[in-house]
Every structure is written in structure tokens, then in C-alpha cells.
Motif scaffolding. Structure first.
Motif, PDB file in Angstrom:
ATOM      1  N   THR A   1       0.839  -1.197   0.000  1.00 32.09           N
ATOM      2  CA  THR A   1       0.000   0.000   0.000  1.00 32.09           C
ATOM      3  C   THR A   1       0.875   1.247   0.000  1.00 32.09           C
ATOM      4  O   THR A   1       1.864   1.312   0.736  1.00 32.09           O
ATOM      5  CB  THR A   1      -0.911   0.034   1.250  1.00 32.09           C
ATOM      6  OG1 THR A   1      -1.729  -1.137   1.278  1.00 32.09           O
ATOM      7  CG2 THR A   1      -1.804   1.263   1.249  1.00 32.09           C
TER       8      THR A   1
ATOM      9  N   ALA B   1      -2.173  -0.621 -17.671  1.00 37.00           N
ATOM     10  CA  ALA B   1      -2.869   0.156 -18.714  1.00 37.00           C
ATOM     11  C   ALA B   1      -2.113   0.077 -20.034  1.00 37.00           C
ATOM     12  O   ALA B   1      -0.930  -0.072 -20.061  1.00 37.00           O
ATOM     13  CB  ALA B   1      -3.015   1.592 -18.260  1.00 37.00           C
TER      14      ALA B   1
ATOM     15  N   ALA C   1       1.349  -0.378 -12.293  1.00 35.72           N
ATOM     16  CA  ALA C   1       0.006   0.197 -12.227  1.00 35.72           C
ATOM     17  C   ALA C   1      -0.522   0.046 -10.810  1.00 35.72           C
ATOM     18  O   ALA C   1      -0.214  -0.929 -10.113  1.00 35.72           O
ATOM     19  CB  ALA C   1      -0.919  -0.490 -13.220  1.00 35.72           C
ATOM     20  N   PHE C   2      -1.328   1.020 -10.388  1.00 36.68           N
ATOM     21  CA  PHE C   2      -1.877   1.025  -9.043  1.00 36.68           C
ATOM     22  C   PHE C   2      -3.362   1.326  -9.097  1.00 36.68           C
ATOM     23  O   PHE C   2      -3.834   1.966 -10.033  1.00 36.68           O
ATOM     24  CB  PHE C   2      -1.169   2.074  -8.177  1.00 36.68           C
ATOM     25  CG  PHE C   2       0.297   1.816  -8.014  1.00 36.68           C
ATOM     26  CD1 PHE C   2       0.777   1.060  -6.962  1.00 36.68           C
ATOM     27  CD2 PHE C   2       1.210   2.323  -8.926  1.00 36.68           C
ATOM     28  CE1 PHE C   2       2.128   0.811  -6.819  1.00 36.68           C
ATOM     29  CE2 PHE C   2       2.570   2.079  -8.791  1.00 36.68           C
ATOM     30  CZ  PHE C   2       3.024   1.324  -7.730  1.00 36.68           C
ATOM     31  N   GLU C   3      -4.082   0.861  -8.097  1.00 35.31           N
ATOM     32  CA  GLU C   3      -5.511   1.147  -7.981  1.00 35.31           C
ATOM     33  C   GLU C   3      -5.736   2.070  -6.800  1.00 35.31           C
ATOM     34  O   GLU C   3      -5.199   1.841  -5.711  1.00 35.31           O
ATOM     35  CB  GLU C   3      -6.298  -0.149  -7.790  1.00 35.31           C
ATOM     36  CG  GLU C   3      -6.273  -1.063  -9.002  1.00 35.31           C
ATOM     37  CD  GLU C   3      -7.101  -2.320  -8.793  1.00 35.31           C
ATOM     38  OE1 GLU C   3      -7.767  -2.416  -7.730  1.00 35.31           O
ATOM     39  OE2 GLU C   3      -7.081  -3.180  -9.663  1.00 35.31           O
ATOM     40  N   LEU C   4      -6.532   3.102  -6.997  1.00 32.67           N
ATOM     41  CA  LEU C   4      -6.893   4.016  -5.930  1.00 32.67           C
ATOM     42  C   LEU C   4      -7.953   3.350  -5.060  1.00 32.67           C
ATOM     43  O   LEU C   4      -9.013   2.970  -5.550  1.00 32.67           O
ATOM     44  CB  LEU C   4      -7.431   5.323  -6.512  1.00 32.67           C
ATOM     45  CG  LEU C   4      -7.834   6.398  -5.506  1.00 32.67           C
ATOM     46  CD1 LEU C   4      -6.610   6.958  -4.794  1.00 32.67           C
ATOM     47  CD2 LEU C   4      -8.600   7.521  -6.208  1.00 32.67           C
ATOM     48  N   VAL C   5      -7.664   3.210  -3.762  1.00 35.43           N
ATOM     49  CA  VAL C   5      -8.620   2.552  -2.866  1.00 35.43           C
ATOM     50  C   VAL C   5      -9.230   3.530  -1.860  1.00 35.43           C
ATOM     51  O   VAL C   5     -10.231   3.206  -1.219  1.00 35.43           O
ATOM     52  CB  VAL C   5      -7.972   1.362  -2.125  1.00 35.43           C
ATOM     53  CG1 VAL C   5      -7.574   0.276  -3.120  1.00 35.43           C
ATOM     54  CG2 VAL C   5      -6.773   1.799  -1.296  1.00 35.43           C
TER      55      VAL C   5
ATOM     56  N   SER D   1      -9.320   8.143  -0.967  1.00 33.76           N
ATOM     57  CA  SER D   1      -8.751   9.482  -1.136  1.00 33.76           C
ATOM     58  C   SER D   1      -9.466  10.469  -0.231  1.00 33.76           C
ATOM     59  O   SER D   1     -10.666  10.352   0.016  1.00 33.76           O
ATOM     60  CB  SER D   1      -8.830   9.946  -2.593  1.00 33.76           C
ATOM     61  OG  SER D   1     -10.170  10.118  -2.988  1.00 33.76           O
TER      62      SER D   1
ATOM     63  N   SER E   1      -1.851  -2.873  -8.771  1.00 35.41           N
ATOM     64  CA  SER E   1      -2.900  -3.441  -9.608  1.00 35.41           C
ATOM     65  C   SER E   1      -2.363  -4.617 -10.392  1.00 35.41           C
ATOM     66  O   SER E   1      -1.195  -4.617 -10.813  1.00 35.41           O
ATOM     67  CB  SER E   1      -3.422  -2.368 -10.577  1.00 35.41           C
ATOM     68  OG  SER E   1      -4.339  -2.942 -11.493  1.00 35.41           O
TER      69      SER E   1
ATOM     70  N   TYR F   1      -3.110   3.974  -2.522  1.00 37.89           N
ATOM     71  CA  TYR F   1      -3.017   3.109  -3.706  1.00 37.89           C
ATOM     72  C   TYR F   1      -2.529   1.724  -3.314  1.00 37.89           C
ATOM     73  O   TYR F   1      -1.713   1.573  -2.390  1.00 37.89           O
ATOM     74  CB  TYR F   1      -2.027   3.686  -4.723  1.00 37.89           C
ATOM     75  CG  TYR F   1      -2.430   4.958  -5.369  1.00 37.89           C
ATOM     76  CD1 TYR F   1      -3.281   4.978  -6.468  1.00 37.89           C
ATOM     77  CD2 TYR F   1      -1.944   6.184  -4.906  1.00 37.89           C
ATOM     78  CE1 TYR F   1      -3.646   6.169  -7.086  1.00 37.89           C
ATOM     79  CE2 TYR F   1      -2.309   7.376  -5.513  1.00 37.89           C
ATOM     80  CZ  TYR F   1      -3.157   7.362  -6.601  1.00 37.89           C
ATOM     81  OH  TYR F   1      -3.512   8.538  -7.196  1.00 37.89           O
ATOM     82  N   GLN F   2      -2.997   0.746  -4.053  1.00 36.68           N
ATOM     83  CA  GLN F   2      -2.471  -0.611  -3.944  1.00 36.68           C
ATOM     84  C   GLN F   2      -2.081  -1.084  -5.343  1.00 36.68           C
ATOM     85  O   GLN F   2      -2.681  -0.653  -6.337  1.00 36.68           O
ATOM     86  CB  GLN F   2      -3.512  -1.535  -3.331  1.00 36.68           C
ATOM     87  CG  GLN F   2      -3.793  -1.202  -1.875  1.00 36.68           C
ATOM     88  CD  GLN F   2      -4.857  -2.049  -1.254  1.00 36.68           C
ATOM     89  OE1 GLN F   2      -5.615  -2.736  -1.936  1.00 36.68           O
ATOM     90  NE2 GLN F   2      -4.934  -2.032   0.073  1.00 36.68           N
TER      91      GLN F   2
ATOM     92  N   ARG G   1      -3.512  -5.380 -13.250  1.00 38.44           N
ATOM     93  CA  ARG G   1      -3.593  -5.023 -14.675  1.00 38.44           C
ATOM     94  C   ARG G   1      -2.735  -3.813 -14.964  1.00 38.44           C
ATOM     95  O   ARG G   1      -2.537  -2.938 -14.127  1.00 38.44           O
ATOM     96  CB  ARG G   1      -5.037  -4.708 -15.073  1.00 38.44           C
ATOM     97  CG  ARG G   1      -5.637  -3.565 -14.313  1.00 38.44           C
ATOM     98  CD  ARG G   1      -7.055  -3.265 -14.736  1.00 38.44           C
ATOM     99  NE  ARG G   1      -7.587  -2.176 -13.922  1.00 38.44           N
ATOM    100  CZ  ARG G   1      -7.287  -0.905 -14.111  1.00 38.44           C
ATOM    101  NH1 ARG G   1      -6.443  -0.551 -15.064  1.00 38.44           N
ATOM    102  NH2 ARG G   1      -7.788   0.043 -13.325  1.00 38.44           N
TER     103      ARG G   1
END
Length: 198
Positions: free
Chosen positions: A147, A198, A173-177, A179, A194, A191-192, A196
Motif C-alpha cells: 500500500t 494500462a 500500475a496502481f488502484e486508488l482505494v 482518497s 494493480s 493506492y495498492q 492489470r
């Protein structure tokens, strides 16, 4: 199994160097130390407190450890100071030797990423990192960061050490979990990694 949680103050141009005070880290002639102080907001302590309220340990590189060990034990009692002094600290360094000066400090042996990988398997608590850019980059290379909590300040410095290097990194790549935007305009983005790209 514990997780590695990296908490960093960043400018809009990605600088992480010396957010706390003018003399914190003057390496490479950096003269903007203390840039994060103008944007302090109670929301920052609330977000960081969430990651420090349960069982956790501090993970640092040498530079951050030396600065923390010189500063925090001398501060008057308050919840943040008390937590840092009390918590178990793991230090990644090839130049420091034991015994370390700050209470509850353990020097990690060998390769830092290998040692942290072992700690993640052994410890039930999370490992929280502040600063320690060199260490964080080595952990990123081995996919050991679970994280990122990035406190992004509405400020461009134009120079200074950055969290993510300009070159030599693989695509990530990171995912916003989560904010939060503070009243001073700081975006606290969690962020964690990802699966996937892009």
C-alpha cells in the motif's frame, strides 16, 4: 502475514526530500527543506493514525533512521512521538552497526529486500515506512510494497530527490482505494498495486 505500507509526502513534481524541516536532508544542495509544513492539517494525522493505531512496526532505511533517532526521542510527549519511540523498528543499512541507539531498533542483515520479504512472512503486524526513498525503490523492484499512502501537496519545487526515478523502472500500475482532500489542498491518496497494466 504483515503488509508493507509506505507513507510519503510528495510535491506535484514527485519530490519527497526533506518535507519536515529545513535541515532535514540537504543532500545534493537541496534548499527547500520543510516544504510540507505550510499544509499541515488534522486530516493528515487521522489518516496516518489509522495505519499506526493497530499493531505495527516501523521499517526504515539508514538516512531516515538516523534523522528520526536524532529527533523523535528529544520531543515532548504526544501520541505520535510516543508511538514512534515505543514501536519496534527495523533498519535496512549496510553501514550502521549494532547496537543501534534508538530503543527497540533492530538492524536487518544482508539484502534489504530479502530481509523485508522474510519479515512479511514472519510478522503478523504491518511494516510502516516513512521517507526511506532508496529502500522503497528496492522494495518496489521486488513487488514488496502492499500500500502507498501519498500525501500530495499543491506545490512544485523543481528539484529534489523523487520517490519514483526518472528511468530504470518497469511499468507499474496502481488502484486508488481511498482518497481524502484536506482543507489545505493536500490530496491523501491510498493506492495498492494493480494486477492489470494500462
Amino acid at each position: 502475514m504483515g503488509k508493507v505500507i509506505v507513507i510519503e509526502h510528495l510535491t506535484l513534481d514527485g519530490v519527497m526530500q526533506a518535507p519536515g524541516h529545513p535541515e532535514e536532508d540537504p543532500r545534493d544542495g537541496f534548499r527547500h527543506g520543510g516544504w510540507a509544513n505550510r499544509n499541515q492539517d488534522p486530516a493528515m494525522q487521522q489518516v496516518m493514525g489509522r495505519h499506526m493505531s493497530s499493531t505495527w512496526s516501523l521499517l526504515t532505511g539508514r538516512t531516515t533512521y538516523e534523522r528520526f533517532a536524532d529527533y523523535w526521542p528529544k520531543q515532548p510527549p504526544n501520541p505520535f512521538t510516543d508511538a514512534l519511540n515505543r514501536v519496534q523498528k527495523y533498519v535496512a543499512s549496510t553501514t550502521l552497526t549494532e547496537p543501534l541507539t534508538w530503543q527497540n531498533s533492530t538492524l536487518l542483515k544482508g539484502d534489504a529486500a530479502d530481509a523485508v520479504s522474510g519479515l512479511k512472512e514472519e510478522l503478523p503486524e504491518n511494516l510502516v515506512v516513512f521517507g526511506s526513498g532508496v529502500l522503497v525503490r528496492s522494495l518496489l523492484e521486488r513487488n514488496l510494497v502492499d500500500t502507498f499512502v501519498l500525501l500530495i501537496h499543491p506545490l512544485v519545487l523543481g528539484s529534489g530527490r523523487r520517490l519514483f526515478p526518472d528511468s530504470g523502472s518497469d511499468l507499474s500500475a496502481f488502484e486508488l482505494v481511498d482518497s481524502v482532500t484536506t482543507g489545505t489542498g493536500v490530496i491523501i491518496a491510498t493506492y495498492q498495486p494493480s494486477a492489470r497494466l494500462a
